[in-house]
Design a protein around this motif. Sequence first.
Motif, mmCIF file in Angstrom:
data_model
loop_
_atom_site.group_PDB
_atom_site.id
_atom_site.type_symbol
_atom_site.label_atom_id
_atom_site.label_comp_id
_atom_site.label_asym_id
_atom_site.label_seq_id
_atom_site.Cartn_x
_atom_site.Cartn_y
_atom_site.Cartn_z
ATOM 1 N N SER A 47 -32.867 4.947 5.511
ATOM 2 C CA SER A 47 -32.475 5.200 6.900
ATOM 3 C C SER A 47 -31.222 4.397 7.259
ATOM 4 C CB SER A 47 -33.621 4.874 7.858
ATOM 5 O OG SER A 47 -33.917 3.512 7.801
ATOM 6 N N ARG A 48 -30.550 4.852 8.316
ATOM 7 C CA ARG A 48 -29.312 4.206 8.745
ATOM 8 C C ARG A 48 -29.581 2.807 9.304
ATOM 9 N NH1 ARG A 48 -27.272 8.329 12.917
ATOM 10 N NH2 ARG A 48 -29.493 8.702 13.031
ATOM 11 N N ARG A 49 -28.501 2.036 9.442
ATOM 12 C CA ARG A 49 -28.638 0.649 9.897
ATOM 13 C C ARG A 49 -29.341 0.568 11.241
ATOM 14 N NH1 ARG A 49 -23.638 -2.684 12.216
ATOM 15 N NH2 ARG A 49 -24.064 -1.201 13.860
ATOM 16 N N ASP A 50 -28.887 1.348 12.205
ATOM 17 C CA ASP A 50 -29.463 1.301 13.547
ATOM 18 C C ASP A 50 -30.406 2.479 13.784
ATOM 19 O OD1 ASP A 50 -27.862 -0.913 13.918
ATOM 20 O OD2 ASP A 50 -26.245 0.232 14.839
ATOM 21 N N GLY A 51 -30.812 3.131 12.709
ATOM 22 C CA GLY A 51 -31.649 4.322 12.834
ATOM 23 C C GLY A 51 -33.128 3.993 12.970
ATOM 24 N N ARG A 52 -33.948 4.956 12.528
ATOM 25 C CA ARG A 52 -35.390 4.846 12.664
ATOM 26 C C ARG A 52 -35.924 3.676 11.826
ATOM 27 N NH1 ARG A 52 -38.905 9.964 11.136
ATOM 28 N NH2 ARG A 52 -36.830 10.436 10.363
ATOM 29 N N TYR A 53 -36.923 2.995 12.373
ATOM 30 C CA TYR A 53 -37.564 1.907 11.636
ATOM 31 C C TYR A 53 -39.070 2.006 11.789
ATOM 32 C CZ TYR A 53 -37.369 -0.258 16.276
ATOM 33 O OH TYR A 53 -37.479 -0.518 17.612
ATOM 34 N N LEU A 54 -39.776 1.343 10.895
ATOM 35 C CA LEU A 54 -41.230 1.392 10.904
ATOM 36 C C LEU A 54 -41.821 0.421 11.928
ATOM 37 C CD1 LEU A 54 -41.738 1.434 7.047
ATOM 38 C CD2 LEU A 54 -41.863 3.384 8.604
ATOM 39 N N GLU A 55 -41.270 -0.800 11.962
ATOM 40 C CA GLU A 55 -41.783 -1.813 12.885
ATOM 41 C C GLU A 55 -40.713 -2.856 13.171
ATOM 42 O OE1 GLU A 55 -45.475 -5.007 13.224
ATOM 43 O OE2 GLU A 55 -45.221 -3.866 11.393
ATOM 44 N N SER A 56 -40.709 -3.324 14.401
ATOM 45 C CA SER A 56 -39.810 -4.407 14.794
ATOM 46 C C SER A 56 -40.549 -5.727 14.601
ATOM 47 C CB SER A 56 -39.394 -4.249 16.258
ATOM 48 O OG SER A 56 -38.651 -5.365 16.665
ATOM 49 N N LEU A 57 -39.911 -6.650 13.871
ATOM 50 C CA LEU A 57 -40.554 -7.933 13.564
ATOM 51 C C LEU A 57 -40.039 -9.092 14.410
ATOM 52 C CD1 LEU A 57 -40.496 -7.654 9.690
ATOM 53 C CD2 LEU A 57 -42.320 -7.008 11.248
ATOM 54 N N GLY A 58 -38.943 -8.901 15.103
ATOM 55 C CA GLY A 58 -38.409 -9.986 15.922
ATOM 56 C C GLY A 58 -36.949 -9.764 16.247
ATOM 57 N N GLN A 59 -36.288 -10.836 16.678
ATOM 58 C CA GLN A 59 -34.878 -10.772 17.068
ATOM 59 C C GLN A 59 -34.105 -11.936 16.488
ATOM 60 O OE1 GLN A 59 -34.384 -10.778 21.295
ATOM 61 N NE2 GLN A 59 -34.301 -8.548 21.407
ATOM 62 N N TYR A 60 -32.804 -11.694 16.312
ATOM 63 C CA TYR A 60 -31.869 -12.740 15.892
ATOM 64 C C TYR A 60 -30.683 -12.670 16.836
ATOM 65 C CZ TYR A 60 -28.168 -14.976 13.145
ATOM 66 O OH TYR A 60 -27.129 -15.765 12.729
ATOM 67 N N ARG A 61 -30.435 -13.771 17.543
ATOM 68 C CA ARG A 61 -29.313 -13.852 18.487
ATOM 69 C C ARG A 61 -28.364 -14.942 18.018
ATOM 70 N NH1 ARG A 61 -30.805 -12.284 24.221
ATOM 71 N NH2 ARG A 61 -32.628 -10.987 23.964
ATOM 72 N N PRO A 62 -27.312 -14.562 17.277
ATOM 73 C CA PRO A 62 -26.427 -15.575 16.700
ATOM 74 C C PRO A 62 -25.626 -16.374 17.728
ATOM 75 C CG PRO A 62 -25.616 -13.382 16.240
ATOM 76 C CD PRO A 62 -26.942 -13.217 16.886
ATOM 77 N N SER A 63 -25.446 -15.857 18.932
ATOM 78 C CA SER A 63 -24.634 -16.571 19.914
ATOM 79 C C SER A 63 -25.435 -17.567 20.737
ATOM 80 C CB SER A 63 -23.946 -15.572 20.849
ATOM 81 O OG SER A 63 -24.911 -14.772 21.485
ATOM 82 N N ASN A 64 -26.745 -17.626 20.588
ATOM 83 C CA ASN A 64 -27.575 -18.568 21.341
ATOM 84 C C ASN A 64 -27.492 -19.965 20.749
ATOM 85 O OD1 ASN A 64 -28.421 -16.591 23.065
ATOM 86 N ND2 ASN A 64 -30.588 -16.865 22.669
ATOM 87 N N GLU A 65 -28.104 -20.910 21.465
ATOM 88 C CA GLU A 65 -28.171 -22.278 20.981
ATOM 89 C C GLU A 65 -29.061 -22.346 19.736
ATOM 90 O OE1 GLU A 65 -29.517 -24.698 24.195
ATOM 91 O OE2 GLU A 65 -27.924 -23.997 25.513
ATOM 92 N N LYS A 99 -37.581 -2.002 3.389
ATOM 93 C CA LYS A 99 -36.677 -3.158 3.447
ATOM 94 C C LYS A 99 -36.859 -3.861 4.782
ATOM 95 C CE LYS A 99 -32.977 -3.592 1.457
ATOM 96 N NZ LYS A 99 -32.596 -4.427 0.320
ATOM 97 N N LEU A 100 -36.690 -5.171 4.757
ATOM 98 C CA LEU A 100 -36.619 -5.963 5.997
ATOM 99 C C LEU A 100 -35.144 -6.260 6.208
ATOM 100 C CD1 LEU A 100 -39.534 -8.506 5.451
ATOM 101 C CD2 LEU A 100 -39.606 -6.310 6.608
ATOM 102 N N ARG A 101 -34.592 -5.750 7.296
ATOM 103 C CA ARG A 101 -33.163 -5.935 7.535
ATOM 104 C C ARG A 101 -32.873 -5.989 9.022
ATOM 105 N NH1 ARG A 101 -31.248 -0.108 5.207
ATOM 106 N NH2 ARG A 101 -31.785 1.134 7.034
ATOM 107 N N LEU A 102 -31.599 -6.164 9.332
ATOM 108 C CA LEU A 102 -31.170 -6.283 10.725
ATOM 109 C C LEU A 102 -30.699 -4.931 11.250
ATOM 110 C CD1 LEU A 102 -29.081 -9.575 10.545
ATOM 111 C CD2 LEU A 102 -31.435 -9.314 11.245
ATOM 112 N N ALA A 103 -30.998 -4.660 12.520
ATOM 113 C CA ALA A 103 -30.480 -3.488 13.224
ATOM 114 C C ALA A 103 -29.728 -4.017 14.436
ATOM 115 C CB ALA A 103 -31.613 -2.569 13.648
ATOM 116 N N ARG A 104 -28.454 -3.672 14.538
ATOM 117 C CA ARG A 104 -27.608 -4.242 15.597
ATOM 118 C C ARG A 104 -27.904 -3.606 16.936
ATOM 119 N NH1 ARG A 104 -23.296 -6.077 18.213
ATOM 120 N NH2 ARG A 104 -21.371 -6.172 18.018
#
Length: 194
Positions: free
Chosen positions: A26-44, A3-8
């Motif tokens: 796996s858990r939400r903030d648990g082990r992942y296979l690869e990091s694809l990027g970031q999402y910062r909702p509070s930014n411009e 799955k491609l999902r968000l980890a807080r």
Amino acid sequence: MVKLRLARQGRKKVPIYKIVATDSRSRRDGRYLESLGQYRPSNEAGQKVQIKEDRALYWLGVGAQPSDTVRSLLSGEGILLKWHLEKKKIEPARASEIFTIWKAKRDEKLAAHADTKLAAAKAREDEKRKAVAKKLADAAAAEAAALEATAAAEASANAEAAASIEAVAEVVPSEAPQAIEEPVAEAVAPAVEG
């Protein structure tokens, strides 16, 4: 299933999410296979999402399923459009043309949205200024009315005092000087004779 999902991540009340490819068990903030990027909702608006486009396309190509939020982020960045064009085997020149047209429309839409927000903020500021000016004008008018009322009350009090003095002066002045002069004349006359 991948799955491609968000980890807080990030601190309290200031979230930062990693966009990750992970096993669905796996858990939400648990082990992942690869990091694809970031999402910062509070930014411009322009700096909210950073995605490694080639790696996201790879994971979509091998069957990874994005969550609803990640799907909307990928769609907003145009990655799902590119993946769809690749899947349909559209020639690269035509795919590039379609993507540039889509990107131009998206940029126009974002600019119009930003202009609308700016105009709304300016209108709110103008309304606040007008409300403050009206409040100050009302306060000044109320103060002027209070001063006029005080001046009118003082004038009527002065007029009443003058009227009562005139009424007393009309009654007393004709008798008072004779009464004062007669006893003085009688008192002076016996002393002169003696």
